[in-house]
Design a protein around this motif. Structure first.
Motif, mmCIF file in Angstrom:
data_model
loop_
_atom_site.group_PDB
_atom_site.id
_atom_site.type_symbol
_atom_site.label_atom_id
_atom_site.label_comp_id
_atom_site.label_asym_id
_atom_site.label_seq_id
_atom_site.Cartn_x
_atom_site.Cartn_y
_atom_site.Cartn_z
ATOM 1 N N HIS A 286 0.842 -1.202 0.000
ATOM 2 C CA HIS A 286 0.000 0.000 0.000
ATOM 3 C C HIS A 286 0.878 1.254 0.000
ATOM 4 C CE1 HIS A 286 -2.116 3.170 2.348
ATOM 5 N NE2 HIS A 286 -3.150 2.830 1.604
ATOM 6 N N HIS B 156 1.743 -6.940 -4.308
ATOM 7 C CA HIS B 156 0.311 -7.013 -4.597
ATOM 8 C C HIS B 156 -0.019 -8.289 -5.371
ATOM 9 C CE1 HIS B 156 -1.999 -3.336 -3.513
ATOM 10 N NE2 HIS B 156 -0.784 -2.905 -3.243
ATOM 11 N N VAL C 20 -3.758 -9.080 -5.450
ATOM 12 C CA VAL C 20 -4.365 -7.749 -5.580
ATOM 13 C C VAL C 20 -3.743 -7.090 -6.810
ATOM 14 C CG1 VAL C 20 -4.725 -5.511 -4.485
ATOM 15 C CG2 VAL C 20 -4.590 -7.566 -3.082
ATOM 16 N N TRP D 27 -5.620 -1.262 -8.441
ATOM 17 C CA TRP D 27 -5.812 -0.826 -7.057
ATOM 18 C C TRP D 27 -5.273 0.591 -6.869
ATOM 19 C CZ3 TRP D 27 -1.935 0.776 -3.838
ATOM 20 C CH2 TRP D 27 -2.347 1.145 -2.567
ATOM 21 N N THR E 267 -7.846 3.080 -8.298
ATOM 22 C CA THR E 267 -9.067 3.248 -7.501
ATOM 23 C C THR E 267 -8.742 3.841 -6.137
ATOM 24 O OG1 THR E 267 -8.967 0.954 -6.724
ATOM 25 C CG2 THR E 267 -10.346 1.398 -8.651
ATOM 26 N N HIS E 268 -7.601 3.487 -5.576
ATOM 27 C CA HIS E 268 -7.216 4.028 -4.271
ATOM 28 C C HIS E 268 -6.906 5.523 -4.385
ATOM 29 C CE1 HIS E 268 -6.147 3.546 -0.119
ATOM 30 N NE2 HIS E 268 -4.965 4.087 -0.316
ATOM 31 N N TRP F 162 -15.087 -8.896 -4.291
ATOM 32 C CA TRP F 162 -13.683 -9.117 -4.668
ATOM 33 C C TRP F 162 -13.563 -9.734 -6.063
ATOM 34 C CZ3 TRP F 162 -9.426 -6.991 -3.615
ATOM 35 C CH2 TRP F 162 -8.211 -7.600 -3.916
ATOM 36 N N TYR G 284 -14.214 -7.054 -8.543
ATOM 37 C CA TYR G 284 -13.093 -6.103 -8.594
ATOM 38 C C TYR G 284 -11.963 -6.676 -9.448
ATOM 39 C CZ TYR G 284 -9.193 -3.182 -7.110
ATOM 40 O OH TYR G 284 -8.113 -2.343 -7.102
ATOM 41 N N ASN H 147 -12.719 -4.621 -12.375
ATOM 42 C CA ASN H 147 -12.252 -3.417 -11.704
ATOM 43 C C ASN H 147 -13.428 -2.656 -11.087
ATOM 44 O OD1 ASN H 147 -10.243 -1.757 -10.750
ATOM 45 N ND2 ASN H 147 -10.332 -0.391 -12.519
ATOM 46 N N SER I 279 -15.810 -1.137 -8.314
ATOM 47 C CA SER I 279 -15.565 -0.583 -6.982
ATOM 48 C C SER I 279 -16.758 0.252 -6.585
ATOM 49 C CB SER I 279 -14.288 0.272 -6.967
ATOM 50 O OG SER I 279 -14.437 1.380 -7.804
#
Length: 197
Positions: free
Chosen positions: A90, A112, A117, A122, A125-126, A186, A189, A193, A195
């Motif tokens: 992260h 990841h 992940v 990620w 989107t994060h 999940w 996602y 993708n 979310s």
């Protein structure tokens, strides 16, 4: 004399300091990125993963009635250690692992991927989540359901509405949300993708 009831929403007082003032209180060296130190945290967590795998390889030698308990303990402990690896991944997405963007991206992608992940999806989107945090219309996650979302915009708050909002804070509700997210959210996602709340 009875206890005084406190309403956290009604009695909330915003802090008198700004985020900049708070950040200025933190010593400058805390913001320095050190690639070698960051990799040492990965090595530490990987040692934990390896030690737990070694322990799990011995579970079959336990009496049958203890094997189920040992597997559950292994899953919980390994989940905690792998969460540490996910936190490092992260930080790679935020560029906090290393001063080098290339090192951040390669390390984040490897970690990841090992944790199943998708790193770049990620990261996108994060990033959207951070850009829109606390925005009721554009945040990707953590958006409370409003009366208009539930089709109750023109209706006054009722006892049923209040009970519904309390139910949302119950452990059973959260268990159901975790199960639904794990079984449907999940995979969607990973596949599309997808979310959002």
């Amino acid at each position: 004399m009875g206890a005084v009831a406190v309403d956290p929403e009604k009695d909330f007082v915003p802090p008198s300091f700004t985020v900049k003032e708070l950040r200025d209180c933190i010593p400058k060296h805390c913001f320095e990125r050190n690639t070698l130190r960051s990799f040492s945290y990965i090595a530490y967590d990987l040692c934990g993963v390896a030690a737990l795998v070694f322990c799990a390889s011995r579970i079959h030698a336990l009496p049958v009635y203890l094997q189920a308990v040992a597997w559950v303990a292994y899953w919980v402990c390994q989940g905690v250690v792998c969460t540490g690896l996910w936190v490092i991944a992260h930080e790679c997405g935020h560029g906090a692992f290393s001063p080098s963007r290339t090192v951040n991206n390669i390390t984040g992608w490897i970690l990841h991927s090992a944790l199943l992940v998708p790193y770049y999806a990620w990261r996108h989107t994060h990033s959207q989540h951070h850009k829109n945090t606390a925005n009721m219309n554009r945040d990707e996650v953590f958006v409370p359901r409003t009366k208009s979302f539930r089709g109750l915009a023109d209706k006054p708050s009722t006892e049923a509405w209040r009970l519904d909002t309390v139910f949302e804070e119950s452990p059973l509700y959260h268990v159901a949300k975790v199960v639904a997210q794990s079984l449907f959210g999940w995979p969607l996602y990973l596949y599309r993708n997808a979310s959002g709340p």
